[in-house]
Design an enzyme around this catalytic site. Structure first.
Site, mmCIF file in Angstrom:
data_model
loop_
_atom_site.group_PDB
_atom_site.id
_atom_site.type_symbol
_atom_site.label_atom_id
_atom_site.label_comp_id
_atom_site.label_asym_id
_atom_site.label_seq_id
_atom_site.Cartn_x
_atom_site.Cartn_y
_atom_site.Cartn_z
ATOM 1 N N TYR A 310 49.833 44.844 36.321
ATOM 2 C CA TYR A 310 50.359 45.079 37.660
ATOM 3 C C TYR A 310 51.526 44.152 37.980
ATOM 4 C CZ TYR A 310 46.114 47.795 38.435
ATOM 5 O OH TYR A 310 45.123 48.711 38.348
ATOM 6 N N GLU A 387 28.946 44.044 57.448
ATOM 7 C CA GLU A 387 29.522 45.364 57.743
ATOM 8 C C GLU A 387 30.198 45.408 59.120
ATOM 9 O OE1 GLU A 387 26.020 47.757 57.033
ATOM 10 O OE2 GLU A 387 26.919 48.549 55.189
#
Ligand SMILES: [Zn+2]
Ligand SMILES: [Zn+2]
Length: 410
Positions: A310, A387
């Site tokens: 990358y 979460e």
């Protein structure tokens, strides 16, 4: 700056879709997929997006897709032609066996969402729902990029090559990555380079095997390989500016079979990380030059090559400022922390930011009551998140997109 109405609105819009987003995240988490082809994950995303006013476009190289939302309002800022903004969520998991003990843990041995891409995808679906619900207020087009194959498979590049980012061509792109090692909901970013390049190095040094008691009758490639390893580190120390650094690690050397045999060749493997494309190119050239010339100096030969990974992930300063401004407007000044240094990890969102301005940022996800500094990190078999931070991630996506469409980078 966002006005109060916009700010309050995106907070509430995120809360309104939060429950569905958590359920989707858990469903994706339980059934991880790896690589460029994540058909079950793509199907879950498409089912969650069903009924929204989105145009879906797919390529042939991956199961990734873009979903396009065309807004109904006029832009108001300078240069008020309708803009297009891209928001990206990656969806692939890692080849490792989960050990979190969560009730919705991976049901597949050897696969785990340990980089939070389940969360990224679910937050992006939440943003698509919230932005679709307020489509009439959007002064342009939003492209939601659902991307597989981030973990070393070049998924973003394949989606670009498939033409999925060409029509409409986004004017800016943004992405969020969770971090269990930052406080829950804290947005962390920086202008300029944020992630390194990552390339794999290979070298093969060819001598001539023989009896270890009579090395002069052969050509021992092992000391030649050792000299090459040392010379590469000396090169970095003396020829690469400390302000634009490179990290090169030779991580594997293979040669030989017994104590009394000089092997015929040595193979080496390693990784190269840089924070600029200029230093990256310098190191690519140096690897070949140093390996072949040191080998030649000893009468041996060497081949060296690079598997290109990358590129460097570089945030446009205007994009980084926009993310920072939106985070502090939404969550207060304590809602954003500047990142003092880039990370030496790599990200294939770099391919997107190589083609258009924008920004990649982290958002904290440390579980409640945990110490961010000591939580199991990304790519760990025990990595868990809070979460609740997903509501902030959704609000960030929505507010960043709405603001860019309305005012560009102003
Ligand atoms: Zn990862
Ligand atoms: Zn990741």
């Amino acid at each position: 700056m966002l006005d109060g109405e916009t700010r309050g609105g995106w907070d509430e819009a995120a809360e309104a879709v939060f429950e569905e987003v958590v359920a989707l995240r858990r469903a994706i988490h339980a059934e991880p997929e790896i690589g460029l082809h994540c058909p079950l994950t793509s199907a879950k995303i498409k089912a969650a997006l069903a009924g929204l006013p989105l145009e879906v476009r797919e390529g042939t190289s991956t199961t990734g897709f873009v979903a396009i939302l065309r807004g109904g309002a006029a832009a108001t800022g300078a240069g008020s032609n309708a803009r297009t903004v891209l928001l990206r969520g990656d969806m692939d998991a890692l080849p490792m066996t989960e050990e979190t003990g969560l009730p919705f843990a991976s049901t597949i041995d050897g696969r785990m969402h340990a980089c939070g891409h389940d969360t990224h995808t679910a937050m992006l679906v939440g943003a698509a729902k919230a932005l679709s619900a307020r489509r009439d207020e959007l002064a342009g087009t939003v492209v939601f990029m659902f991307q597989p194959g981030e973990e070393g498979y070049h998924g973003a590049r394949f989606m670009i090559e498939d033409g999925l980012l060409a029509d409409p061509a986004p004017d800016a792109a943004f992405a969020l990555h969770i971090s269990p090692n930052a406080p829950s909901g804290l947005v962390v970013g920086r202008p300029g380079t944020i992630m390194a390049s990552a390339d794999t190095l290979h070298a093969r040094i060819i001598g001539r095997g023989g009896h270890a008691a009579m090395p002069h009758e052969g050509l021992d490639p092992i000391p030649v390989a050792c000299e090459i390893v040392t010379a590469l580190q000396v090169y970095i120390a003396r020829q690469v500016a400390v302000t634009d650094p490179a990290v090169l690690s030779i991580t594997k050397i293979e040669a030989g079979s017994a104590h009394n045999i000089i092997p015929g060749e040595v193979t080496m493997l390693g990784t190269l990380r840089t924070l600029s494309e200029a230093t990256r190119a310098t190191m690519h050239a140096a690897l070949t030059r140093i390996a072949t010339n040191i080998a030649a100096a000893h009468g041996a030969t060497a081949e060296a090559w690079i598997d290109t990974g990358y590129p460097v992930t570089v945030n446009d300063p205007r994009g980084a400022a926009l993310v920072r401004g939106v985070a502090t407007e939404l969550f207060g000044t304590a809602g954003f922390a500047p990142m003092p240094q880039p990370m030496m990890g790599a990200e294939d969102f770099s391919y997107v930011l190589g083609r258009m301005p924008g920004a990649f940022a982290f958002i904290g996800a440390a579980p409640a009551g945990s110490d961010p500094a000591t939580n199991p990190p990304l790519h760990n078999t025990r990595m868990t998140i809070d979460e609740a931070m997903m509501a902030r991630g959704i609000a960030m996506h929505c507010a960043v997109a709405a603001r860019f469409l309305d005012r560009g980078f102003d």
